[in-house]
Each structure stands twice: as C-alpha cells, then as structure tokens.
Enzyme design. Structure first.
Site, PDB file in Angstrom:
ATOM      1  N   ARG A  23     -11.735  34.046  31.412  1.00 13.14           N
ATOM      2  CA  ARG A  23     -11.694  32.670  31.914  1.00 13.14           C
ATOM      3  C   ARG A  23     -12.533  31.725  31.061  1.00 13.14           C
ATOM      4  O   ARG A  23     -13.199  30.830  31.593  1.00 13.14           O
ATOM      5  CB  ARG A  23     -12.163  32.586  33.366  1.00 13.14           C
ATOM      6  CG  ARG A  23     -11.215  33.189  34.367  1.00 13.14           C
ATOM      7  CD  ARG A  23     -10.122  32.181  34.734  1.00 13.14           C
ATOM      8  NE  ARG A  23      -9.072  32.814  35.524  1.00 13.14           N
ATOM      9  CZ  ARG A  23      -9.008  32.799  36.845  1.00 13.14           C
ATOM     10  NH1 ARG A  23      -9.907  32.175  37.547  1.00 13.14           N
ATOM     11  NH2 ARG A  23      -8.030  33.406  37.468  1.00 13.14           N
ATOM     12  N   ARG A  27     -12.178  25.475  34.590  1.00 11.75           N
ATOM     13  CA  ARG A  27     -12.820  24.350  35.286  1.00 11.75           C
ATOM     14  C   ARG A  27     -14.269  24.077  34.925  1.00 11.75           C
ATOM     15  O   ARG A  27     -14.780  22.997  35.209  1.00 11.75           O
ATOM     16  CB  ARG A  27     -12.722  24.560  36.806  1.00 11.75           C
ATOM     17  CG  ARG A  27     -11.309  24.429  37.301  1.00 11.75           C
ATOM     18  CD  ARG A  27     -11.208  24.252  38.802  1.00 11.75           C
ATOM     19  NE  ARG A  27      -9.831  23.931  39.142  1.00 11.75           N
ATOM     20  CZ  ARG A  27      -9.341  22.691  39.120  1.00 11.75           C
ATOM     21  NH1 ARG A  27     -10.119  21.665  38.847  1.00 11.75           N
ATOM     22  NH2 ARG A  27      -8.074  22.476  39.403  1.00 11.75           N
ATOM     23  N   ARG A  36      -6.250  19.057  32.901  1.00 10.22           N
ATOM     24  CA  ARG A  36      -5.650  19.680  34.096  1.00 10.22           C
ATOM     25  C   ARG A  36      -5.173  18.606  35.076  1.00 10.22           C
ATOM     26  O   ARG A  36      -4.157  18.783  35.750  1.00 10.22           O
ATOM     27  CB  ARG A  36      -6.686  20.598  34.754  1.00 10.22           C
ATOM     28  CG  ARG A  36      -6.284  21.253  36.052  1.00 10.22           C
ATOM     29  CD  ARG A  36      -5.182  22.265  35.866  1.00 10.22           C
ATOM     30  NE  ARG A  36      -4.746  22.805  37.144  1.00 10.22           N
ATOM     31  CZ  ARG A  36      -3.834  22.236  37.925  1.00 10.22           C
ATOM     32  NH1 ARG A  36      -3.233  21.122  37.555  1.00 10.22           N
ATOM     33  NH2 ARG A  36      -3.500  22.797  39.076  1.00 10.22           N
ATOM     34  N   ASP A  73      -1.239  32.617  33.284  1.00 12.24           N
ATOM     35  CA  ASP A  73      -1.767  33.265  34.476  1.00 12.24           C
ATOM     36  C   ASP A  73      -0.999  34.553  34.727  1.00 12.24           C
ATOM     37  O   ASP A  73       0.146  34.693  34.297  1.00 12.24           O
ATOM     38  CB  ASP A  73      -1.650  32.346  35.696  1.00 12.24           C
ATOM     39  CG  ASP A  73      -2.518  32.858  36.843  1.00 12.24           C
ATOM     40  OD1 ASP A  73      -3.735  32.648  36.805  1.00 12.24           O
ATOM     41  OD2 ASP A  73      -1.968  33.514  37.756  1.00 12.24           O
ATOM     42  N   TYR A 149      -0.800  40.230  45.004  1.00  7.67           N
ATOM     43  CA  TYR A 149      -0.485  38.823  45.300  1.00  7.67           C
ATOM     44  C   TYR A 149       0.942  38.686  45.824  1.00  7.67           C
ATOM     45  O   TYR A 149       1.231  37.866  46.687  1.00  7.67           O
ATOM     46  CB  TYR A 149      -0.694  37.958  44.055  1.00  7.67           C
ATOM     47  CG  TYR A 149      -2.158  37.861  43.676  1.00  7.67           C
ATOM     48  CD1 TYR A 149      -3.002  36.951  44.318  1.00  7.67           C
ATOM     49  CD2 TYR A 149      -2.715  38.702  42.724  1.00  7.67           C
ATOM     50  CE1 TYR A 149      -4.359  36.883  43.998  1.00  7.67           C
ATOM     51  CE2 TYR A 149      -4.064  38.637  42.388  1.00  7.67           C
ATOM     52  CZ  TYR A 149      -4.877  37.731  43.033  1.00  7.67           C
ATOM     53  OH  TYR A 149      -6.210  37.662  42.727  1.00  7.67           O
TER      54      TYR A 149
HETATM   55  O1  1CP Z   1      -9.431  31.602  29.674  1.00  6.68           O
HETATM   56  C1  1CP Z   1      -8.724  32.440  30.260  1.00  6.68           C
HETATM   57  O2  1CP Z   1      -9.140  33.549  30.648  1.00  6.68           O
HETATM   58  C2  1CP Z   1      -7.284  32.082  30.336  1.00  6.68           C
HETATM   59  C3  1CP Z   1      -6.362  32.220  31.282  1.00  6.68           C
HETATM   60  C4  1CP Z   1      -6.300  32.946  32.614  1.00  6.68           C
HETATM   61  C5  1CP Z   1      -6.263  34.327  32.854  1.00  6.68           C
HETATM   62  C6  1CP Z   1      -6.473  35.450  31.860  1.00  6.68           C
HETATM   63  C7  1CP Z   1      -6.111  32.301  33.856  1.00  6.68           C
HETATM   64  C8  1CP Z   1      -6.085  30.851  34.056  1.00  6.68           C
HETATM   65  N1  1CP Z   1      -5.893  33.256  34.811  1.00  6.68           N
HETATM   66  C9  1CP Z   1      -6.009  34.492  34.245  1.00  6.68           C
HETATM   67  C10 1CP Z   1      -5.842  35.794  34.878  1.00  6.68           C
HETATM   68  C11 1CP Z   1      -5.806  35.908  36.352  1.00  6.68           C
HETATM   69  N2  1CP Z   1      -5.203  35.076  37.275  1.00  6.68           N
HETATM   70  C12 1CP Z   1      -6.329  37.012  37.058  1.00  6.68           C
HETATM   71  C13 1CP Z   1      -6.967  38.222  36.414  1.00  6.68           C
HETATM   72  C14 1CP Z   1      -8.385  37.984  36.078  1.00  6.68           C
HETATM   73  C15 1CP Z   1      -9.300  37.791  37.262  1.00  6.68           C
HETATM   74  O3  1CP Z   1      -9.466  38.728  38.034  1.00  6.68           O
HETATM   75  O4  1CP Z   1      -9.851  36.685  37.345  1.00  6.68           O
HETATM   76  C16 1CP Z   1      -6.087  36.805  38.425  1.00  6.68           C
HETATM   77  C17 1CP Z   1      -6.480  37.710  39.585  1.00  6.68           C
HETATM   78  C18 1CP Z   1      -5.371  35.581  38.563  1.00  6.68           C
HETATM   79  C19 1CP Z   1      -4.849  34.973  39.803  1.00  6.68           C
HETATM   80  C20 1CP Z   1      -5.361  33.598  39.970  1.00  6.68           C
HETATM   81  N3  1CP Z   1      -4.888  32.535  39.273  1.00  6.68           N
HETATM   82  C21 1CP Z   1      -6.453  33.172  40.745  1.00  6.68           C
HETATM   83  C22 1CP Z   1      -7.332  34.046  41.638  1.00  6.68           C
HETATM   84  C23 1CP Z   1      -6.874  34.031  43.029  1.00  6.68           C
HETATM   85  C24 1CP Z   1      -7.753  34.841  43.973  1.00  6.68           C
HETATM   86  O5  1CP Z   1      -8.606  34.235  44.624  1.00  6.68           O
HETATM   87  O6  1CP Z   1      -7.584  36.066  44.070  1.00  6.68           O
HETATM   88  C25 1CP Z   1      -6.605  31.788  40.540  1.00  6.68           C
HETATM   89  C26 1CP Z   1      -7.598  30.865  41.171  1.00  6.68           C
HETATM   90  C27 1CP Z   1      -5.614  31.413  39.584  1.00  6.68           C
HETATM   91  C28 1CP Z   1      -5.422  30.068  38.983  1.00  6.68           C
HETATM   92  C29 1CP Z   1      -5.967  29.924  37.605  1.00  6.68           C
HETATM   93  N4  1CP Z   1      -5.605  30.726  36.551  1.00  6.68           N
HETATM   94  C30 1CP Z   1      -6.246  30.311  35.414  1.00  6.68           C
HETATM   95  C31 1CP Z   1      -7.060  29.182  35.775  1.00  6.68           C
HETATM   96  C32 1CP Z   1      -7.910  28.386  34.822  1.00  6.68           C
HETATM   97  C33 1CP Z   1      -6.875  28.950  37.139  1.00  6.68           C
HETATM   98  C34 1CP Z   1      -7.475  27.823  37.964  1.00  6.68           C
HETATM   99  C35 1CP Z   1      -6.435  26.778  38.036  1.00  6.68           C
HETATM  100  C36 1CP Z   1      -6.947  25.406  38.197  1.00  6.68           C
HETATM  101  O7  1CP Z   1      -7.214  24.727  37.182  1.00  6.68           O
HETATM  102  O8  1CP Z   1      -7.067  25.015  39.348  1.00  6.68           O
END
Ligand code: 1CP
Length: 344
Positions: A23, A27, A36, A73, A149
């Site tokens: 990540r 944010r 965003r 994602d 999910y």
């Molecule tokens: O910089 C990076 O790492 C780039 C991109 C990236 C990656 C590798 C994002 C962007 N998401 C992910 C992987 C991801 N997405 C995972 C695996 C890693 C981890 O465990 O964190 C998972 C579980 C998700 C699912 C997901 N997508 C969640 C989590 C939900 C939960 O509570 O279980 C969330 C909040 C997202 C949205 C998301 N994905 C990425 C970002 C920057 C965001 C936030 C979106 C926003 O700007 O609001």
C-alpha cells in the site's frame, strides 16, 4: 545497474537491502487523495490507465523505492468474473455475496480477460517509464482471500460464511477455488506478458484456517497458480504472502514453489532467518502501527529487522499495508535508514 529486488529474489548479493511497502500508494499521500477525488468509483479509478500510472509513480517520486507496485485491487477479479463489486466512501468494498452453487454458475471466465484490458494498459504504461533500477510488481489476491470477499460480501468480518461453506460443502467450495485458480493464473500470466517483472499473491486471510484446511485452501491453490504461471513464464519471481500463517509459513515456503515469502509483523525475525531464509527470500516485516507511531520505537524496529535479516536473501517491507493516517515523513525516515544501511 541491475534491479535489487530481482537480485534478492535470485538470492544474489545486493549492495543494500531492497525495499518497497505494501500500500505504498494510497490515502496517506496528499497527492493520492487529490487525484482520488477526481473519480467517484474506486474501480473506475483503477480502470483508468493514466490515473493508475500516476498513483503508481507517486510514492517513487518521494521515496525512490526499489519497486513500483501496479495500482489496482485484488477485487478486480470478482468484478471481471461478473460479480457486482462496489466501493463505498469510507466503508471499503461491498459485493453482492455469493451463497450457493447458483451464484457460482453466474461467474464467467469468457469475457474475463477483456474486462481487465485497462489493467494491462496501465502495466504497459508503467513499464515504459520506470528507470533501470526499479522493478514493476504485478499482483493478485490468492483464491482464499478473494473468495472471502466474494462470499462475505465485505471486509471486516470473521469469515463465518466462507469458513462454514469450506468446512461443510467442500466439493462445492472447491469449484469456486478452481475458478479462481484458473482466473488468477491467466491474469498473472498476462501481467507478466505486458511488463510485470515480479508477482505477489496476497493471501491476507490465510491466518483464519486450521492446519488441514490451510493445506487445502491456502497452500494448494497458491502452489497451482505458481506452477501455472511458471509454465508460461519460468523466470518470473513470485512472492507469496499468507498473512498470519504462524508456523505454517514454513510449509507454505516449502511446498508452493514461491521465490519470496512476505511475513507479517508477528513473525519473530530470528525465526524467519533460521526457518525461511534457507528456502526463500524473506520480505517484511515492520509493524504498520510502528510506522504510524514513528520516532524511536519505529527506528529500533527497523534497525532490528535490518540487522537480523539482511545477512540472507531479504526485501524490506511492512508486515501489512501502510495505514491511511500515517505521516509521509515516517515513510521518508524508514527509506533513509534503509538507503544508509551498511553493516560494517
Ligand atoms: O500501493 C499498493 O499497494 C497498490 C495497490 C493495492 C493493493 C496491492 C490496493 C489499492 N489494494 C491492494 C490489495 C488489496 N486489496 C488487498 C491485499 C492486501 C491487504 O491485505 O491489504 C486486500 C485485502 C484488498 C481489499 C480492499 N481494497 C480493502 C480492504 C477491505 C477490508 O477491510 O478487508 C480496501 C479498503 C480496498 C480499497 C483500496 N485498494 C487500494 C486502495 C488504495 C484502496 C483504498 C481506496 C480509496 O482510495 O478509498
């Protein structure tokens, strides 16, 4: 200059440990929040190649990580399979939950790759602009974590529905895992064809399962994907991340064929050095809450990880993603410590 991450994954000596952060785009960066805000829907944002390119590069401009990670994602896979996926402001992902075989019947691999074309275009664009020291990491969620999910319909749960389904209707659950193994393999093969140089499989919810189910729903699907991707791209290094797997990290490293293993912050680094580094390049594992806290506690932890793991094959990272309220200055301090790291 060769790319340090590729050297580390080949177990070659490096001048200093390579680093990137899960990540690293997101944010905590004001420039991310600004761009965003130009897209309402998070998936549309991921599917807009010029925006995905820009946010992929943002952390590199500040901190010169050794790798860029594709901005996307893990939930693009259910979306491309035809399941409805939405991201609500401040709430995370919301999916139309699958509860039975009828729901599985609706998933389709037919238009799957076409739906992901914007991601492949983003990879081509990122690959075209990276310098010759920076590697491009592609990724996908591993089947168990993506299925969580798909079945729960959202994050923030204990996975009650998926765990019940997997334990009581294993044959039907195996069908879903087979679909996800196939989709994920094809998706990752294409990512490499378009320019990804390293792959990471995120199994963020691996830690929910007891041993026998860990073998079936974590190790086996990850192993099949590694095998399938390497059948087409034998040289691409793959990092597994079975988060919270505890002592099962060892079996995962032994049996899946991954080149690298991402460890969460609960894994003692001395244990990882002894049990994992002989088999796999270890990636990790600064507690993301220490990155949030900053100061001396963070610096001591960084120092300790570097001291214990940098004698063997190692990539510095966090134990889980950067938390949104993290100060960009704390990330800058960690980057500086790694860049100046020198064991003599
Ligand atoms: O910089 C990076 O790492 C780039 C991109 C990236 C990656 C590798 C994002 C962007 N998401 C992910 C992987 C991801 N997405 C995972 C695996 C890693 C981890 O465990 O964190 C998972 C579980 C998700 C699912 C997901 N997508 C969640 C989590 C939900 C939960 O509570 O279980 C969330 C909040 C997202 C949205 C998301 N994905 C990425 C970002 C920057 C965001 C936030 C979106 C926003 O700007 O609001």
């Amino acid at each position: 200059m060769t790319k340090r991450i590729l050297q580390a994954l080949k177990r070659e000596a490096v001048d200093r440990p390579p680093f990137w952060l899960m990540r690293q785009a997101g944010r905590y960066l004001p420039e991310y929040r600004e761009i965003r805000a130009t897209a309402e829907n998070f998936l549309d944002f991921c599917y807009t190649p010029e925006k995905a390119l820009e946010v992929t590069l943002q952390p590199l401009r500040r901190y010169q990580m050794d790798a860029a990670i594709l901005f996307s994602d893990i939930l693009v896979i259910p979306d491309a399979l035809g399941q409805s996926v939405a991201f609500r402001q401040g709430e995370g992902p919301v999916l139309e939950a699958i509860t039975d075989d009828v729901g599985l019947d609706r998933l389709s691999l037919e238009t799957f790759e076409a739906a992901l074309e914007p991601v492949f275009e983003a990879i081509r664009r990122i690959s075209a602009v990276l310098d010759d020291e920076t590697a491009l990491i592609g990724f996908a969620g591993a089947p168990w974590t993506v299925a969580l999910y798909m079945i729960e319909g959202r994050g923030g749960t204990e996975g009650t529905n998926i765990r019940t389904w997997a334990a009581t209707r294993a044959e039907s659950f195996q069908r879903l895992m087979d679909i996800l193994v196939e989709a994920t393999t094809r998706y990752l093969v294409r990512q490499v064809s378009e320019g990804a140089e390293v792959l990471q499989l995120f199994d963020s919810w691996a830690g929910l399962l007891p041993e026998d189910q860990f073998q079936r729903w974590i190790i086996e699907p990850n192993r099949r994907i590694v095998e399938g991707v390497k059948a087409i791209h034998p040289d691409v290094p793959i990092i597994g991340f079975p988060r919270n797997a505890g002592v099962m990290y060892r079996a995962f490293a032994d049996q899946t064929g991954v080149d690298g293993i991402g460890i969460d912050h609960t894994v003692p680094v001395s244990w990882a050095a002894k049990e994992l580094q002989p088999i796999c390049t270890v990636q990790g594992n600064l507690d993301n809450h220490l990155l949030l806290a900053g100061g001396e506690a963070m610096e001591r932890a960084v120092q300790n990880i570097l001291e214990v793991l940098s004698d063997g094959p190692f990539i510095f990272n966090l134990g889980h993603g950067v938390l949104p309220p993290t100060s960009p200055d704390h990330v800058g301090r960690v980057a500086e410590m790694i860049r100046n790291w020198n064991q003599s």
